[in-house]
Design a protein around this motif. Structure first.
Motif, PDB file in Angstrom:
ATOM      1  N   TRP A 225       0.824  -1.196   0.000  1.00 27.40           N
ATOM      2  CA  TRP A 225       0.000   0.000   0.000  1.00 27.40           C
ATOM      3  C   TRP A 225       0.862   1.252   0.000  1.00 27.40           C
ATOM      4  O   TRP A 225       1.825   1.351   0.754  1.00 27.40           O
ATOM      5  N   LEU A 226       0.495   2.221  -0.831  1.00 31.84           N
ATOM      6  CA  LEU A 226       1.078   3.556  -0.810  1.00 31.84           C
ATOM      7  C   LEU A 226       0.009   4.430  -0.167  1.00 31.84           C
ATOM      8  O   LEU A 226      -0.843   5.004  -0.847  1.00 31.84           O
ATOM      9  N   ALA A 227       0.007   4.481   1.149  1.00 35.65           N
ATOM     10  CA  ALA A 227      -1.068   5.109   1.908  1.00 35.65           C
ATOM     11  C   ALA A 227      -0.678   6.516   2.340  1.00 35.65           C
ATOM     12  O   ALA A 227       0.370   6.702   2.960  1.00 35.65           O
ATOM     13  N   SER A 228      -1.520   7.479   2.010  1.00 41.56           N
ATOM     14  CA  SER A 228      -1.251   8.857   2.405  1.00 41.56           C
ATOM     15  C   SER A 228      -2.512   9.689   2.297  1.00 41.56           C
ATOM     16  O   SER A 228      -3.477   9.301   1.643  1.00 41.56           O
ATOM     17  N   TYR A 229      -2.457  10.847   2.936  1.00 47.50           N
ATOM     18  CA  TYR A 229      -3.517  11.826   2.765  1.00 47.50           C
ATOM     19  C   TYR A 229      -3.379  12.451   1.386  1.00 47.50           C
ATOM     20  O   TYR A 229      -2.264  12.545   0.853  1.00 47.50           O
ATOM     21  N   PRO A 230      -4.481  12.915   0.804  1.00 50.31           N
ATOM     22  CA  PRO A 230      -4.372  13.637  -0.476  1.00 50.31           C
ATOM     23  C   PRO A 230      -3.435  14.844  -0.328  1.00 50.31           C
ATOM     24  O   PRO A 230      -3.392  15.490   0.713  1.00 50.31           O
ATOM     25  N   ARG A 231      -2.658  15.090  -1.364  1.00 52.63           N
ATOM     26  CA  ARG A 231      -1.729  16.224  -1.447  1.00 52.63           C
ATOM     27  C   ARG A 231      -0.564  16.109  -0.461  1.00 52.63           C
ATOM     28  O   ARG A 231       0.010  17.105  -0.038  1.00 52.63           O
ATOM     29  N   SER A 232      -0.181  14.886  -0.110  1.00 55.75           N
ATOM     30  CA  SER A 232       0.924  14.727   0.837  1.00 55.75           C
ATOM     31  C   SER A 232       2.154  14.063   0.224  1.00 55.75           C
ATOM     32  O   SER A 232       3.033  13.635   0.947  1.00 55.75           O
ATOM     33  N   GLY A 233       2.204  13.951  -1.086  1.00 58.60           N
ATOM     34  CA  GLY A 233       3.403  13.428  -1.724  1.00 58.60           C
ATOM     35  C   GLY A 233       3.257  12.054  -2.334  1.00 58.60           C
ATOM     36  O   GLY A 233       4.251  11.457  -2.758  1.00 58.60           O
ATOM     37  N   ASN A 234       2.068  11.520  -2.413  1.00 58.63           N
ATOM     38  CA  ASN A 234       1.855  10.191  -2.965  1.00 58.63           C
ATOM     39  C   ASN A 234       2.302  10.116  -4.422  1.00 58.63           C
ATOM     40  O   ASN A 234       2.975   9.162  -4.817  1.00 58.63           O
ATOM     41  N   THR A 235       1.954  11.125  -5.209  1.00 58.69           N
ATOM     42  CA  THR A 235       2.356  11.128  -6.622  1.00 58.69           C
ATOM     43  C   THR A 235       3.869  11.201  -6.744  1.00 58.69           C
ATOM     44  O   THR A 235       4.463  10.537  -7.596  1.00 58.69           O
ATOM     45  N   MET A 236       4.511  11.983  -5.879  1.00 59.82           N
ATOM     46  CA  MET A 236       5.971  12.063  -5.908  1.00 59.82           C
ATOM     47  C   MET A 236       6.582  10.696  -5.572  1.00 59.82           C
ATOM     48  O   MET A 236       7.540  10.263  -6.219  1.00 59.82           O
ATOM     49  N   LEU A 237       6.036  10.006  -4.579  1.00 60.75           N
ATOM     50  CA  LEU A 237       6.535   8.674  -4.236  1.00 60.75           C
ATOM     51  C   LEU A 237       6.351   7.719  -5.408  1.00 60.75           C
ATOM     52  O   LEU A 237       7.257   6.946  -5.740  1.00 60.75           O
ATOM     53  N   ARG A 238       5.201   7.772  -6.073  1.00 56.02           N
ATOM     54  CA  ARG A 238       4.961   6.908  -7.224  1.00 56.02           C
ATOM     55  C   ARG A 238       5.967   7.209  -8.340  1.00 56.02           C
ATOM     56  O   ARG A 238       6.483   6.287  -8.991  1.00 56.02           O
ATOM     57  N   ALA A 239       6.281   8.496  -8.552  1.00 51.87           N
ATOM     58  CA  ALA A 239       7.266   8.875  -9.568  1.00 51.87           C
ATOM     59  C   ALA A 239       8.649   8.354  -9.193  1.00 51.87           C
ATOM     60  O   ALA A 239       9.403   7.874 -10.050  1.00 51.87           O
ATOM     61  N   MET A 240       9.006   8.418  -7.918  1.00 52.03           N
ATOM     62  CA  MET A 240      10.310   7.911  -7.473  1.00 52.03           C
ATOM     63  C   MET A 240      10.396   6.402  -7.659  1.00 52.03           C
ATOM     64  O   MET A 240      11.428   5.884  -8.099  1.00 52.03           O
ATOM     65  N   LEU A 241       9.327   5.673  -7.321  1.00 57.89           N
ATOM     66  CA  LEU A 241       9.319   4.219  -7.527  1.00 57.89           C
ATOM     67  C   LEU A 241       9.493   3.886  -9.007  1.00 57.89           C
ATOM     68  O   LEU A 241      10.202   2.946  -9.362  1.00 57.89           O
ATOM     69  N   LYS A 242       8.845   4.670  -9.871  1.00 59.37           N
ATOM     70  CA  LYS A 242       8.943   4.437 -11.314  1.00 59.37           C
ATOM     71  C   LYS A 242      10.355   4.740 -11.816  1.00 59.37           C
ATOM     72  O   LYS A 242      10.949   3.948 -12.552  1.00 59.37           O
TER      73      LYS A 242
END
Length: 86
Positions: free
Chosen positions: A4-21
């Motif tokens: 799970w990539l669990a986070s509040y909205p606007r807390s960096g989830n997209t950035m984490l997904r970009a880093m994983l990619k």
């Protein structure tokens, strides 16, 4: 294995997904598969490795649960199981 990539909205989830990619070539799903999700914008989706569900989330969950390789899934809720979470 679901991770799970669990986070509040606007807390960096997209950035984490970009880093994983970028670092690991790992794609990820959003459990919501919302058409308004930022990952649905083709350029952003490519950069963050967004993969559309192409089925119900429940079907994806049970299909991927037994996999050995990690399957990253974005959520804004607390994970409802004992799988790993970031």
């Amino acid at each position: 294995m679901i991770v799970w990539l669990a986070s509040y909205p606007r807390s960096g989830n997209t950035m984490l997904r970009a880093m994983l990619k970028q670092a690991f070539g790992a794609s990820s799903y959003s459990m919501y598969d919302d058409p308004a999700d930022i990952g649905m914008i083709p350029e952003v989706g490519c950069a963050v490795g967004h993969k559309p569900l192409e089925t119900s989330f429940r079907d994806l969950y049970f299909r991927e649960q037994g996999m050995i390789e990690p399957v990253f899934v974005k959520t804004h809720s607390a994970p409802g199981d004992s799988n790993l979470a970031i």
